[in-house]
Structures are given as C-alpha cells and as structure tokens.
Design an enzyme around this catalytic site. Structure first.
Site, PDB file in Angstrom:
ATOM      1  N   CYS A   1      -0.575  -1.133  14.142  1.00 58.25           N
ATOM      2  CA  CYS A   1      -0.646  -1.628  12.762  1.00 58.25           C
ATOM      3  C   CYS A   1       0.772  -1.747  12.216  1.00 58.25           C
ATOM      4  O   CYS A   1       1.612  -0.891  12.447  1.00 58.25           O
ATOM      5  CB  CYS A   1      -1.470  -0.666  11.904  1.00 58.25           C
ATOM      6  SG  CYS A   1      -1.533  -1.148  10.162  1.00 58.25           S
TER       7      CYS A   1
ATOM      8  N   ASP B   1     -18.751 -11.932  -8.741  1.00 59.01           N
ATOM      9  CA  ASP B   1     -20.156 -12.064  -8.370  1.00 59.01           C
ATOM     10  C   ASP B   1     -20.970 -12.279  -9.638  1.00 59.01           C
ATOM     11  O   ASP B   1     -20.445 -12.248 -10.753  1.00 59.01           O
ATOM     12  CB  ASP B   1     -20.622 -10.859  -7.554  1.00 59.01           C
ATOM     13  CG  ASP B   1     -20.571  -9.556  -8.326  1.00 59.01           C
ATOM     14  OD1 ASP B   1     -20.471  -9.574  -9.564  1.00 59.01           O
ATOM     15  OD2 ASP B   1     -20.621  -8.491  -7.676  1.00 59.01           O
TER      16      ASP B   1
ATOM     17  N   CYS C   1       1.495  -1.932   8.912  1.00 60.46           N
ATOM     18  CA  CYS C   1       1.501  -1.660   7.466  1.00 60.46           C
ATOM     19  C   CYS C   1       2.522  -0.578   7.117  1.00 60.46           C
ATOM     20  O   CYS C   1       2.995   0.173   7.971  1.00 60.46           O
ATOM     21  CB  CYS C   1       0.113  -1.276   6.971  1.00 60.46           C
ATOM     22  SG  CYS C   1      -0.340   0.454   7.174  1.00 60.46           S
TER      23      CYS C   1
END
Lengths: 380, 380
Positions: free
Chosen positions: A309, A93, A311
C-alpha cells in the site's frame, strides 16, 4: 464552462468500462468508489484528506441530514459542499433505504413513508417530492430517485409490486426534480433499477426507467444479504439491461472483491460504508485480505498494515502502534485505519481503471482476487 | 552534535523569561506548552499535525504506558518516539500523580506505591527506581523524579511530611537515573518542588533539590483545586526559589490566563490536558474566552471559532459546522476542536515569547487577560 452532465467511455475491456463523468464541480473517474459521508463528514477524516486518498465524489445521506442538522438549515448555510468544505461532486441517496432501516414506526403508502426520527421522535414524511426537495436543499450534484427498498428474500409477486411502486415513484421523482431549480443549477437525477433476483422484473424496470429518462442508472436492491454469488448472478445480466452510454451505479457495494467482480460485469460507480465503518472497529483491508489489527499477533509487528500500500499511514506507522491505538479506543486509531482503508479502496479503483485502459483487466482481476481470497482459505 | 542538555535565557522582561532548551532530539522554545500524549497519542491528532500547531515537545504518561502497551514492549519497539512517530523531545511524568488518582487499592509506603491497574486489575509497584526504569524504557528525553502527590487542602505537618518523603524519593530518583543508561543516551532528570501553600516548605524543598542537583525543576502540588488566586500566590515566590539558570516547569497547568500569569511569575514550561480534553467535549478557546460550540447560538454561525486565530481549522471551517459535528458526536468534531485548541495554545505561547523578546510582556499580558476575561463578566 463545464457541462451539466456528460459521461464519456474512453476504454472497455470485456464488460469492464473506463469512463469519465463531467459535472460543474469536477470530473469523476470511473470505475469510481464514493466514500460515505453520512452526517456531512466522512467519519474521522478531514475533507482534504478524503480527496488525498483519490476520491472524486462523496455520498451524503438524505435521511440523516434532513434530521440533523436539517436540510433547510444546510440550505441557509450555503449547501452541503459549503457546509462541510468539500468542493467536488456529491451524490445524495434518496433516504428510502435508511428510513426503513433506521427510523421508528414507519408507515408506507403510495404517497411515501411516514416515520418518527430515530434521534428525537419527531414525525416526518419522505416521499418522491419531499426527497427531491431535500436533495435540492443539500445542493446535491447527483440526486437519486426515491424508491422502495424491496426486502430480501422476497416472492416474485411481492418483488413485482414493490418494483412497480418504485417505478411510479421514479416518475414522480423525475417530475419533482424537473419542477425545481436543481437541473438549472447543474444537478442531475439517477433512476434505480429494481426487481430483486428476477431477470424479467429487472428487464421491465430498466425499460420503465428509460421511458422516464435519466442521466444515470443505479442497480438497486442488491447487497441486502443475498451473498456475493447471488449478487454476481444478477450482475451477469442487470447492468447490460441499462443504456451503454450512461453510468451504472451499484448501491451499497461492497468488499474489495465485490468491486472487482462488479466492474468485470459493467458497473461504473460504488458506495459503501465498509472501509470507514470497519476501519473504526479494527478491520484493515490488505492485498492479502482483511486483517483485524486488534489480533494479538500484531502487538509487536513492526511492518505496515500492507507492504504494497502506498498510503501515508503505511508509509509512516507500524501495525504494533495501530494495534495499540485501536485496542485502547484511541481516536487516532479510527483516523489512521479509516485513512488506510479509503486509500486502499481508491488504489484498487485506480488499479482497475489503469488495467481497463491497458486491456489487461481480466489478468488484474484474477490476480487481485486470488491473492485477496487467500485469507478465506486459512493461510492469512 | 547537540548537547545533552543546555538551557539558555535570551531575554527577560520583569520575571518573564524567554529561553531555549537544547537536547539531542531538538530545541524547545520557552515559555513552552507541552500537549499531553497520554497513551502514546495526543488524542485525535496525527503527530505531524501536533508539530504543525507549533509544539516542540510532548508529554507522555508513565502510568498509562506502563500498563498499556507496557514499557518493556515499547522498549522492544524502539522506544516511545519510534512507536508513535514523534521525533522531537518527549517529557514523561513519573506516574506518581496518576497512580493515586486513577488506580485502585493503592498502598503507599516509604518504598513506593503498590496498586492494581485500572485496566485489568493486575498488581504493580511504582517506586523511584521503577519509575526511572520505565521512563528509560520509554526512552524519555526529560525524566521526572518520582514524588508523592501532596493532597490539598492539607495541614502544615502533613505537607511537611509529604514534602520530606518526596525529597527522599528525589534522591533515590537521582540515583536510579544515574545508575541507568539514560544519561549517556542524552536524557535528563528534573526534580519537583513540593510544600503545598507553605513558603518555608517550598524554600526547604528547593534547597533539598538543589543539593541533589537537577537539570531542571518543576513546581509541583499546584492545580489541585486551590484556584488561580492561591496558585498565583504561591507562584509569587516559588519559582524564584529555584535556580535562575535552569528551566522551571509548572505541572498540569492550565487555562490560557493561568499560563499568562505563570509566565509573568517566571515559569518556563507547562503541560495540561485542557485544550485536548475540553476540545473533545465542545469547549473552544478564543481570545474572547472559552465558548461551548454546542450552544444553540452557534447553529447557523458562519464565522470561524476565533476570528483572530490563524489555525487551519479557523481558516477553513465555520462554527455552524463544528456545532453540528460536536453535537452529532462525530470524530471529525473532536479532531477539529482539538487542532484549534492546541493551535490557540501554541499561538499564545508564541505571542508571549515575542512579547518578552520585545520587552512588552506586561502590555501583552494585560491586553490578553482583559479581553480573555470578558466572558466571565457575562458579555461573551
């Protein structure tokens, strides 16, 4: 040799877009979620573990890195990728948002923002030119133009004045970027659309940016407290004001259902601290909405955080253990919660990409949002 | 089927011993270093990562776990291994040391130690019988007898009285252990030699313990502030008072050069918080002695923590990056420093085991200690 910057749209479904950005350090599959690596680390995650969640690109914060360890030090150490051992693309940024929210005694002028460091009180200046120089020192792949963070809520006149300054700074950012060696090294520059909640200002800003010319465009000034409904109202028109053949990046967003709604409105890229920051305090994202793992009802819950999930955390550890770790303030709790949350976000992005490719994004979005929103209605 | 408990010495070199403990949950190569997993986690490490450093066994703290999340809760959740997803052996201490150093308003009697929790002020009793019950609830593999932590420095009469109480408690621990189901499930019980710095008391304690009978024996009451020289003076005779065919465990030790000197004196097992705790505050162990990574001289040092270390951290990351992470209080700093330190300790143990097998332990110990000690002489 990989191109400096190329963006290819391979499928669309309604306004939702499936694309690929190609850069020297690798491909970015869009819609993409960028984990935030503020201080040259995605907090509580090894870089390889971040990659293993499915991330193609990270976000680094110019403001934090210019102060510690310093952009010139990072340059001497070979750049941000070499420093933190992340080989793939990094977007940085401009520092404009953080300098206003984190530093002390800021003084804004047409030149830029003078401020005192929140770390040691040292004095600095951030300007379009200095921001380009810092992002070059970091060896960023996607450099963001330096802009002014328009406050919210804001009157139309103030929003217009702020947007106009950001457009002048966008031109100075373009000139600063082009005068350095970043372009030759393979980096690219994105402009940032402003205009707050005013459609005509967003229109004017978009045309001003396209007159300058960028490889990608961000929708700025959202996720500043306006709420999802107002944000979506802006996203109903703001992305379409930007070139169809360039990636569109919604800065600082958001919650899982924000991402789904923004992709539906034509956004390609996101970043947000939510999965990492909230993970460290005990909030876990699930298909049935967010849960706070510290809640007493999880103390002896032997199920995974999210049964759907895939993961490594959900494959291995039980809610009861995570409950204990987070309640005890254990670092492993922050590690596992962060890994799950980032994995959840990347699985969501992968699910959206597949749905767009298969022309079933509308169904995917409706099913995800309905199930995810159940906790808000008190059933979770 | 694996034996309940077997200890085999495969090589000796001087007093240094190379052995293998075989238990239901796996083998323990000795000399062994046990990382400390106080609150059901080796801080800042996933269990698989702990295993990858070379650890065969962990230590768990009875005092911490009985208070949070509670030993009965852990039992309902399947035991400590299942709770924290560490499948290999776990040794649990008796809680005797921590209750005196961490809890409030302790009241010691022949029965045991009444205390208030340091977490919530709740009242508890630790006794030989209760300690055995807790360690059974945790499903510990190697259970430690409940003993009294003799203070240091101490007069001979007080040391004798304290040792005598510990021997009575050792007999009650044995009875408590044998009356439960731990033995049948494959666990074993170790006794703890006391006697402070008095050789005749150590002799008396060793005989009292052997009259009771244990599968292994700890040397207790050291590493309490007496310094390496006095500790080694005790270790010159204390291990030899214990049975040759049983493992000898030096509790709470120590620095890398402590381990080398203790192995040279016949110790087989160690545990210590030093590699984990000091890693989190920036101390890294190297073959050239400990370094504080926060030192300004590492700010742009592109070398690994230790050029002779084969751990994943040293293969990947530079001192400059670790310096930045630890200075910034980043969790990843604690993670990487801990991983390196535990790897360094396990590499040291593996090096000692190989040296004993090859009958060159004396040379190994001298070379390691000379190089490691250089920083103390101001050259590091």
């Amino acid at each position: 040799m990989a191109p400096r910057f190329a963006f290819e749209l391979s499928a669309t479904d309604g306004r939702a877009r499936r694309g690929t950005i190609r850069m020297r350090r690798g491909e970015i599959r869009t819609p993409a979620f960028m984990p935030v690596g503020t201080a040259a680390t995605v907090k509580a995650m090894k870089p390889q573990a971040v990659r293993d969640t499915g991330a193609d690109i990270l976000l680094g914060n110019t403001y934090h890195l210019m102060l510690r360890p310093g952009d010139e030090r990072i340059a001497r150490l070979g750049g941000l990728h070499e420093f933190m051992k992340w080989e793939r693309p990094i977007l940085t940024d401009s520092g404009g948002f953080q300098v206003m929210s984190l530093s002390e005694l800021t003084q804004q002028s047409e030149e830029g923002v003078a401020f005192k460091s929140h770390l040691d009180g040292s004095r600095h200046l951030l300007s379009p030119e200095r921001s380009m120089e810092i992002q070059r020192n970091l060896d960023s792949d996607i450099v963001m133009a330096f802009d002014e963070c328009t406050s919210w809520p804001v009157e139309r006149d103030a929003a217009a004045a702020s947007m106009h300054r950001s457009m002048r700074w966008a031109a100075r950012s373009r000139a600063g970027f082009d005068s350095g060696e970043a372009h030759a090294a393979g980096a690219t520059l994105f402009g940032i659309q402003q205009g707050s909640m005013f459609e005509d200002l967003r229109w004017e800003s978009s045309h001003a940016l396209q007159d300058i010319g960028f490889d990608g465009y961000a929708v700025g000034g959202l996720a500043v407290g306006e709420g999802q409904e107002q944000m979506f109202a802006v996203l109903d028109y703001a992305p379409e004001l930007l070139p169809r053949d360039r990636p569109r990046y919604l800065m600082g967003v958001g919650k899982p259902d924000d991402l789904v709604g923004a992709v539906a409105r034509g956004i390609d890229m996101f970043d947000c601290v939510l999965p990492t920051r909230s993970g460290r305090t005990g909030q876990a994202f699930t298909h049935d909405g967010p849960i706070n793992i510290k809640n007493a009802r999880f103390a002896e819950d032997r199920g995974p955080i999210d049964g759907d999930c895939r993961c490594a955390v959900c494959e291995t550890f039980e809610r009861a253990y995570l409950h204990h770790l987070v309640r005890s303030g254990e670092i492993l709790g922050a590690m596992l919660m962060t890994e799950h949350n980032l994995s959840f976000y990347q699985q969501l992005m992968a699910g959206m990409r597949a749905a767009i490719e298969e022309a079933r994004f509308g169904t995917f979005a409706a099913e995800f949002t309905t199930r995810y929103g159940r906790t808000k209605n008190g059933t979770g």
